[in-house]
Design a protein around this motif. Structure first.
Motif, PDB file in Angstrom:
ATOM      1  N   GLY A   1      36.703  38.074  34.002  1.00  0.00           N
ATOM      2  CA  GLY A   1      35.669  38.457  34.946  1.00  0.00           C
ATOM      3  C   GLY A   1      35.291  39.927  34.803  1.00  0.00           C
ATOM      4  O   GLY A   1      34.127  40.305  34.970  1.00  0.00           O
ATOM      5  N   THR A   2      36.281  40.748  34.492  1.00  0.00           N
ATOM      6  CA  THR A   2      36.033  42.171  34.273  1.00  0.00           C
ATOM      7  C   THR A   2      34.999  42.385  33.173  1.00  0.00           C
ATOM      8  O   THR A   2      34.063  43.167  33.314  1.00  0.00           O
ATOM      9  CB  THR A   2      37.352  42.877  33.884  1.00  0.00           C
ATOM     10  OG1 THR A   2      38.254  42.774  34.991  1.00  0.00           O
ATOM     11  CG2 THR A   2      37.140  44.333  33.544  1.00  0.00           C
TER      12      THR A   2
ATOM     13  N   TYR B   1      35.180  43.376  44.922  1.00  0.00           N
ATOM     14  CA  TYR B   1      35.894  43.655  43.677  1.00  0.00           C
ATOM     15  C   TYR B   1      35.143  42.998  42.532  1.00  0.00           C
ATOM     16  O   TYR B   1      34.788  41.820  42.612  1.00  0.00           O
ATOM     17  CB  TYR B   1      37.319  43.100  43.758  1.00  0.00           C
ATOM     18  CG  TYR B   1      38.136  43.301  42.492  1.00  0.00           C
ATOM     19  CD1 TYR B   1      38.508  44.578  42.073  1.00  0.00           C
ATOM     20  CD2 TYR B   1      38.537  42.211  41.716  1.00  0.00           C
ATOM     21  CE1 TYR B   1      39.266  44.765  40.916  1.00  0.00           C
ATOM     22  CE2 TYR B   1      39.296  42.390  40.560  1.00  0.00           C
ATOM     23  CZ  TYR B   1      39.654  43.671  40.158  1.00  0.00           C
ATOM     24  OH  TYR B   1      40.398  43.849  39.027  1.00  0.00           O
TER      25      TYR B   1
ATOM     26  N   GLY C   1      36.296  43.381  39.150  1.00  0.00           N
ATOM     27  CA  GLY C   1      37.115  43.648  37.979  1.00  0.00           C
ATOM     28  C   GLY C   1      37.429  45.133  37.877  1.00  0.00           C
ATOM     29  O   GLY C   1      37.073  45.918  38.762  1.00  0.00           O
TER      30      GLY C   1
ATOM     31  N   ASN D   1      37.402  39.370  48.114  1.00  0.00           N
ATOM     32  CA  ASN D   1      38.409  40.342  47.680  1.00  0.00           C
ATOM     33  C   ASN D   1      38.721  41.395  48.732  1.00  0.00           C
ATOM     34  O   ASN D   1      39.396  42.384  48.454  1.00  0.00           O
ATOM     35  CB  ASN D   1      37.965  40.988  46.363  1.00  0.00           C
ATOM     36  CG  ASN D   1      38.126  40.020  45.190  1.00  0.00           C
ATOM     37  OD1 ASN D   1      39.251  39.690  44.797  1.00  0.00           O
ATOM     38  ND2 ASN D   1      37.020  39.536  44.644  1.00  0.00           N
TER      39      ASN D   1
ATOM     40  N   ASP E   1      27.955  38.323  41.568  1.00  0.00           N
ATOM     41  CA  ASP E   1      29.276  38.151  40.970  1.00  0.00           C
ATOM     42  C   ASP E   1      29.909  36.914  41.613  1.00  0.00           C
ATOM     43  O   ASP E   1      30.474  36.990  42.706  1.00  0.00           O
ATOM     44  CB  ASP E   1      30.135  39.401  41.200  1.00  0.00           C
ATOM     45  CG  ASP E   1      31.535  39.251  40.595  1.00  0.00           C
ATOM     46  OD1 ASP E   1      31.859  38.145  40.105  1.00  0.00           O
ATOM     47  OD2 ASP E   1      32.287  40.238  40.619  1.00  0.00           O
TER      48      ASP E   1
ATOM     49  N   VAL F   1      32.308  35.162  40.159  1.00  0.00           N
ATOM     50  CA  VAL F   1      33.551  34.895  39.420  1.00  0.00           C
ATOM     51  C   VAL F   1      34.500  34.068  40.297  1.00  0.00           C
ATOM     52  O   VAL F   1      35.144  33.132  39.821  1.00  0.00           O
ATOM     53  CB  VAL F   1      34.211  36.221  38.968  1.00  0.00           C
ATOM     54  CG1 VAL F   1      35.620  35.981  38.446  1.00  0.00           C
ATOM     55  CG2 VAL F   1      33.358  36.885  37.886  1.00  0.00           C
ATOM     56  N   MET F   2      34.558  34.422  41.590  1.00  0.00           N
ATOM     57  CA  MET F   2      35.423  33.666  42.494  1.00  0.00           C
ATOM     58  C   MET F   2      34.705  32.464  43.103  1.00  0.00           C
ATOM     59  O   MET F   2      35.266  31.384  43.224  1.00  0.00           O
ATOM     60  CB  MET F   2      35.942  34.565  43.619  1.00  0.00           C
ATOM     61  CG  MET F   2      36.890  33.843  44.572  1.00  0.00           C
ATOM     62  SD  MET F   2      37.388  34.859  45.970  1.00  0.00           S
ATOM     63  CE  MET F   2      38.456  36.061  45.172  1.00  0.00           C
TER      64      MET F   2
ATOM     65  N   LYS G   1      37.240  32.545  36.441  1.00  0.00           N
ATOM     66  CA  LYS G   1      38.178  31.730  37.211  1.00  0.00           C
ATOM     67  C   LYS G   1      38.011  30.218  36.965  1.00  0.00           C
ATOM     68  O   LYS G   1      38.426  29.732  35.939  1.00  0.00           O
ATOM     69  CB  LYS G   1      38.118  32.134  38.682  1.00  0.00           C
ATOM     70  CG  LYS G   1      38.548  33.625  38.804  1.00  0.00           C
ATOM     71  CD  LYS G   1      38.850  34.149  40.167  1.00  0.00           C
ATOM     72  CE  LYS G   1      39.519  35.525  40.012  1.00  0.00           C
ATOM     73  NZ  LYS G   1      38.896  36.617  40.731  1.00  0.00           N
TER      74      LYS G   1
HETATM   75  C1  LIG Z   1      38.698  37.968  39.944  1.00  0.00           C
HETATM   76  C2  LIG Z   1      37.378  38.617  40.069  1.00  0.00           C
HETATM   77  C3  LIG Z   1      36.857  39.450  39.073  1.00  0.00           C
HETATM   78  C4  LIG Z   1      37.670  39.880  37.891  1.00  0.00           C
HETATM   79  O1  LIG Z   1      38.011  38.827  37.061  1.00  0.00           O
HETATM   80  P1  LIG Z   1      39.239  39.013  36.031  1.00  0.00           P
HETATM   81  O2  LIG Z   1      39.212  37.757  35.236  1.00  0.00           O
HETATM   82  O3  LIG Z   1      40.468  39.193  36.867  1.00  0.00           O
HETATM   83  O4  LIG Z   1      38.935  40.225  35.216  1.00  0.00           O
HETATM   84  C5  LIG Z   1      35.580  39.917  39.208  1.00  0.00           C
HETATM   85  N1  LIG Z   1      34.838  39.605  40.275  1.00  0.00           N
HETATM   86  C6  LIG Z   1      35.293  38.817  41.261  1.00  0.00           C
HETATM   87  C7  LIG Z   1      34.412  38.484  42.412  1.00  0.00           C
HETATM   88  C8  LIG Z   1      36.586  38.304  41.199  1.00  0.00           C
HETATM   89  O5  LIG Z   1      37.048  37.563  42.206  1.00  0.00           O
END
Ligand SMILES: *Cc1c(COP(=O)(O)O)cnc(C)c1O
Length: 435
Positions: free
Chosen positions: A125-126, A152, A154, A219, A247, A249-250, A275
């Protein structure tokens, strides 16, 4: 907290593993929150995970709500996911050359997210957020990015910005080793505060390349967007010629088959995923409109690359996971379990006269010990961490594995049974009674 005063919940083997790891790995962990230091504990060292459960090296079983910090929405080691990964492994682990399966996964993501026309796979995600912002800066020719307190994205330098005292100013780095220059172009506004965003646009409008946001924050614990917040961001960025980056990612595939953008009917310019889309293996992605994404190398001038990007095992795990999530009623089931937990926790806390706030949506929730509603970083960070720690410890003793921080979301999976939910609520009832 001194080691002596730490409540050592881990069994003997776990403790030995932790001592050994601490001699070899900073803090004994490869990602800080895993250490459980924030809640005064040692981590359980895990031997295996199946379905809703983890077993530690001492043979203790836990109902797991960490869910690998997001990916494990099917529960641990789902047989169809494991089978897919094993089948892929038999053909080779990594090629540094394209595979057709990457297009299969790209097709699934593009079908699930209207905002995606092209998508690029990365490994974390970073990388996804870092690359999306590089692209946004290139596309707009602007330098600044606006993020929100408590979100958050990353650990890229420019995004590791401390939530200050709510001041709408340039922010200071949140981590040693991040230079002031690296965060000088990062603006920060309180989550859910459209007025603050507006003020920053009045001040810096034509310099802001992108607004990046967790459309449901997870986060700082789970914090929901206020009605109108996300639509307001879409409108402001459109008018100002900035890009809106969701974002997810979650939240991607956590609340529905798609993202928050699917639920609220907003098309961001760029989307970050991770994720769940990797099914437990290292995989993430960023994508968006074709004209933007074609600025990425090799079609365009924005450099971004990765040795293991689109790794065949990770892609196989992601494909198997998304195929299982595409079935009917999956998200209704997840939401029903999550609601049962949230409502049950609120009731049991109230019975004990405890000021508990449970924020929940889809298959994620958070328990805050707080008198007031938790709507942003200020209200989240003022919740009672000491009480949370006691709650965590009691739950862990009872065999329930929660994230060791109130600022990490609790994740519900399809593997959690009605019995698991009942057992969790019984454990919580006893835990609340002790607080
Ligand atoms: C977990 C997360 C990230 C970072 O992902 P990684 O795979 O740990 O680098 C970025 N943005 C959000 C919203 C997250 O929850």
């Amino acid at each position: 907290m001194s080691t002596a005063s730490q409540l050592v919940l881990a069994g003997r083997r776990s403790s030995e593993c932790f001592s050994r790891a601490r001699a070899l790995i900073p803090g004994g962990v490869d990602s800080p929150v895993r250490s459980a230091a924030a809640v005064g504990c040692e981590p359980a060292f895990i031997a295996s995970g199946h379905g809703a459960y983890l077993w530690d090296v001492d043979g203790r079983r836990y109902i797991d709500y960490v869910g690998a910090y997001g990916p494990s929405i099917l529960g641990h080691s789902h047989p169809l996911v494991v089978e897919s990964v094993q089948a892929a492994a038999a053909y080779g682990l990594s090629f540094g050359a394209p595979t057709d399966a990457e297009s299969d996964l790209a097709e699934m993501l593009i079908a699930a997210f209207p905002a995606l026309e092209l998508v690029r796979f990365v490994s974390s995600g970073t990388e996804a957020t870092m690359s999306a912002l590089r692209l946004a800066r290139a596309a707009t020719g602007r330098d600044m990015v606006l993020k929100f307190e408590g979100c958050y994205h990353g650990h890229a330098d420019a995004l590791l910005v401390k939530a200050g005292s709510g001041a709408l100013t340039y922010n200071t780095p949140d981590s040693a080793g991040v230079t002031a220059a690296a965060t000088a172009d990062t603006l920060v506004a309180p989550y859910n505060d459209l007025e603050a965003v507006h003020a920053l646009f009045v001040e810096h409008g034509k310099r802001i390349a992108a607004v990046i946001v967790e459309p449901v924050a997870g986060n700082m614990g789970v914090v929901l967007p206020r009605p109108g917040f996300l639509h307001g961001l879409r409108e402001l960025t459109r008018v100002q010629g900035s890009l809106l980056v969701f974002d997810e990612v979650m939240t991607g595939f956590r609340l529905c088959y798609g993202g928050v953008q699917t639920l609220v009917g907003i098309e961001p310019d760029l989307v970050c995923l991770g994720k769940i889309i990797g099914g437990g293996l290292p995989l993430a992605a960023y994508g968006g409109r074709r004209d933007l994404m074609e600025l990425v190398a090799p079609t365009g001038p924005v450099y971004q690359a990765g040795t293991l990007s689109g790794n065949p095992l990770a892609v196989a795990a992601g494909l198997a996971t998304l195929r299982l999530l595409r079935r009917e009623n999956v998200y209704r089931e997840l939401e029903a379990k999550t609601t049962a937990l949230a409502v049950g926790l609120r009731e049991r806390a109230a019975k004990n006269g405890l000021p508990v706030r449970v924020n929940s949506i889809g298959a994620m929730f958070s328990v805050f010990f707080s008198d007031s509603a938790v709507v942003d970083y200020a209200t989240s960070s003022s919740s009672d961490i000491v009480r949370f720690s006691a709650f965590y410890q009691a739950m862990r003793k009872a065999g329930v594995h929660l994230p060791p921080s109130p600022f990490e979301a609790v994740f519900v999976s399809l593997a959690h049974s009605a019995q698991d939910v009942d057992d969790t609520l019984s454990a919580a009832e006893r835990a609340f009674a002790q607080l």
